[in-house]
Motif scaffolding. Sequence first.
Motif, PDB file in Angstrom:
ATOM      1  N   LYS A   9     -39.312   4.561  19.361  1.00 32.61           N
ATOM      2  CA  LYS A   9     -39.395   5.625  20.367  1.00 32.61           C
ATOM      3  C   LYS A   9     -38.448   5.350  21.529  1.00 32.61           C
ATOM      4  O   LYS A   9     -37.770   6.251  22.033  1.00 32.61           O
ATOM      5  CB  LYS A   9     -40.830   5.740  20.883  1.00 32.61           C
ATOM      6  N   ASP A  12     -34.874   5.988  20.399  1.00 31.89           N
ATOM      7  CA  ASP A  12     -34.599   7.428  20.350  1.00 31.89           C
ATOM      8  C   ASP A  12     -34.378   7.994  21.744  1.00 31.89           C
ATOM      9  O   ASP A  12     -33.495   8.837  21.964  1.00 31.89           O
ATOM     10  CB  ASP A  12     -35.759   8.165  19.673  1.00 31.89           C
ATOM     11  N   ALA A  13     -35.183   7.546  22.694  1.00 32.41           N
ATOM     12  CA  ALA A  13     -35.051   8.034  24.069  1.00 32.41           C
ATOM     13  C   ALA A  13     -33.698   7.648  24.665  1.00 32.41           C
ATOM     14  O   ALA A  13     -33.046   8.446  25.350  1.00 32.41           O
ATOM     15  CB  ALA A  13     -36.192   7.482  24.925  1.00 32.41           C
ATOM     16  N   ILE A  15     -30.952   7.036  23.018  1.00 34.53           N
ATOM     17  CA  ILE A  15     -29.906   7.803  22.339  1.00 34.53           C
ATOM     18  C   ILE A  15     -29.846   9.225  22.887  1.00 34.53           C
ATOM     19  O   ILE A  15     -28.760   9.765  23.142  1.00 34.53           O
ATOM     20  CB  ILE A  15     -30.151   7.810  20.822  1.00 34.53           C
ATOM     21  N   ASP A  16     -31.016   9.846  23.071  1.00 33.08           N
ATOM     22  CA  ASP A  16     -31.045  11.198  23.633  1.00 33.08           C
ATOM     23  C   ASP A  16     -30.441  11.230  25.031  1.00 33.08           C
ATOM     24  O   ASP A  16     -29.688  12.149  25.386  1.00 33.08           O
ATOM     25  CB  ASP A  16     -32.489  11.718  23.677  1.00 33.08           C
ATOM     26  N   GLU A  17     -30.778  10.222  25.822  1.00 36.34           N
ATOM     27  CA  GLU A  17     -30.250  10.151  27.190  1.00 36.34           C
ATOM     28  C   GLU A  17     -28.734   9.979  27.174  1.00 36.34           C
ATOM     29  O   GLU A  17     -28.016  10.614  27.956  1.00 36.34           O
ATOM     30  CB  GLU A  17     -30.911   8.988  27.939  1.00 36.34           C
ATOM     31  N   ALA A  19     -26.680  10.902  24.785  1.00 35.76           N
ATOM     32  CA  ALA A  19     -26.073  12.144  24.311  1.00 35.76           C
ATOM     33  C   ALA A  19     -25.964  13.162  25.444  1.00 35.76           C
ATOM     34  O   ALA A  19     -24.943  13.855  25.587  1.00 35.76           O
ATOM     35  CB  ALA A  19     -26.902  12.720  23.165  1.00 35.76           C
ATOM     36  N   GLU A  20     -27.001  13.245  26.264  1.00 38.70           N
ATOM     37  CA  GLU A  20     -26.972  14.170  27.396  1.00 38.70           C
ATOM     38  C   GLU A  20     -25.900  13.769  28.408  1.00 38.70           C
ATOM     39  O   GLU A  20     -25.191  14.623  28.954  1.00 38.70           O
ATOM     40  CB  GLU A  20     -28.343  14.210  28.072  1.00 38.70           C
ATOM     41  N   ASN A  69     -28.084  12.690  15.641  1.00 35.94           N
ATOM     42  CA  ASN A  69     -28.471  12.960  17.027  1.00 35.94           C
ATOM     43  C   ASN A  69     -27.308  13.043  18.011  1.00 35.94           C
ATOM     44  O   ASN A  69     -27.441  13.651  19.064  1.00 35.94           O
ATOM     45  CB  ASN A  69     -29.438  11.879  17.524  1.00 35.94           C
ATOM     46  N   ILE A  70     -26.179  12.389  17.697  1.00 37.62           N
ATOM     47  CA  ILE A  70     -25.079  12.364  18.658  1.00 37.62           C
ATOM     48  C   ILE A  70     -23.817  13.015  18.095  1.00 37.62           C
ATOM     49  O   ILE A  70     -23.243  13.896  18.728  1.00 37.62           O
ATOM     50  CB  ILE A  70     -24.777  10.917  19.106  1.00 37.62           C
ATOM     51  N   THR A  73     -23.531  16.682  18.196  1.00 36.47           N
ATOM     52  CA  THR A  73     -23.539  17.343  19.506  1.00 36.47           C
ATOM     53  C   THR A  73     -22.191  17.250  20.213  1.00 36.47           C
ATOM     54  O   THR A  73     -22.008  17.891  21.251  1.00 36.47           O
ATOM     55  CB  THR A  73     -24.615  16.716  20.419  1.00 36.47           C
TER      56      THR A  73
END
Length: 296
Positions: A9, A12-13, A15-17, A19-20, A69-70, A73
Amino acid sequence: MPKKGFREKLTDALIDEAAEEIMDIEEIERDDDAVDAVLDELADNISVIMECRRGDYSTIPKSDIWRNNILTTLDEDRFRQMLRVDRDQYNMLVDLIKNDEEFNKAHSCKQFSVELQLAITLFRLGSSGESAAFRKIATIFGVGDGETISLITKRIFRVFLRHQSKYIYWPNEVERSKIVSDTFDELPFCIGYIDGTEIKLAESPIEDHTSYFSRNHIYSIKAQIVCDYKRVIRHVVVGHPGSWHDARKNRNSSLFQQNDQYFSSQQWIAGDSAYPLSATLIAPYRSNARQLDRNA
């Protein structure tokens, strides 16, 4: 479906951060150094997470997180910078190789997806220095950092080498005559254009490293490429040390040593002033510092 653990988790967080952050940078300032800094920080953070589970932990979970995920995007410019091809070219390469027997060997253990293996290889080929480190690539793509990346790279190379003769071949006598006919008003009897380039190495070679140090102050191997007037590559020589001059590469190539197999009567290729004149290669006049100014 099994529940995600805390480490997964957290990963994933992160990686999401990341990517943003990359998307924000691309929209506002398009700063390559800033994006690289985000990726470096992501790799370092994931490495710490992977190594902090009840003492020593060095195995990286195998997943397609990066691709899913990246990579999907990124805009076209960033995608091309990461993999050195655009999305259409990448998808074309996947379609070209996805059914190759190399990915479907009965005795082979379960492999990563063809898409992921190709992405890893392209990313590695476009990287150097710290960015080309196995550990960093493994962290970014979520694969093992032992022999995995090396095996993937060799596998992709073997597949593409099987397709080499379909796309890179010297024009036969009929095709050469057609090229001469199409370009006669521009350069009579010219059938191609030759030039050299260098491919930067990720690190200094262990043996004879000075031979690979080029005049551009990088470690590299040289490539000599001939294309036709449609910019289609017709002949490639790769592998000579970075210190070699274009003229030396040419003297050691089959184009020079076996020119009767490549050229018909009066046919030639054009090169820059780094190449010496020959019966089948014409270069422009070299500048002469002692030449008088016509306007004087």
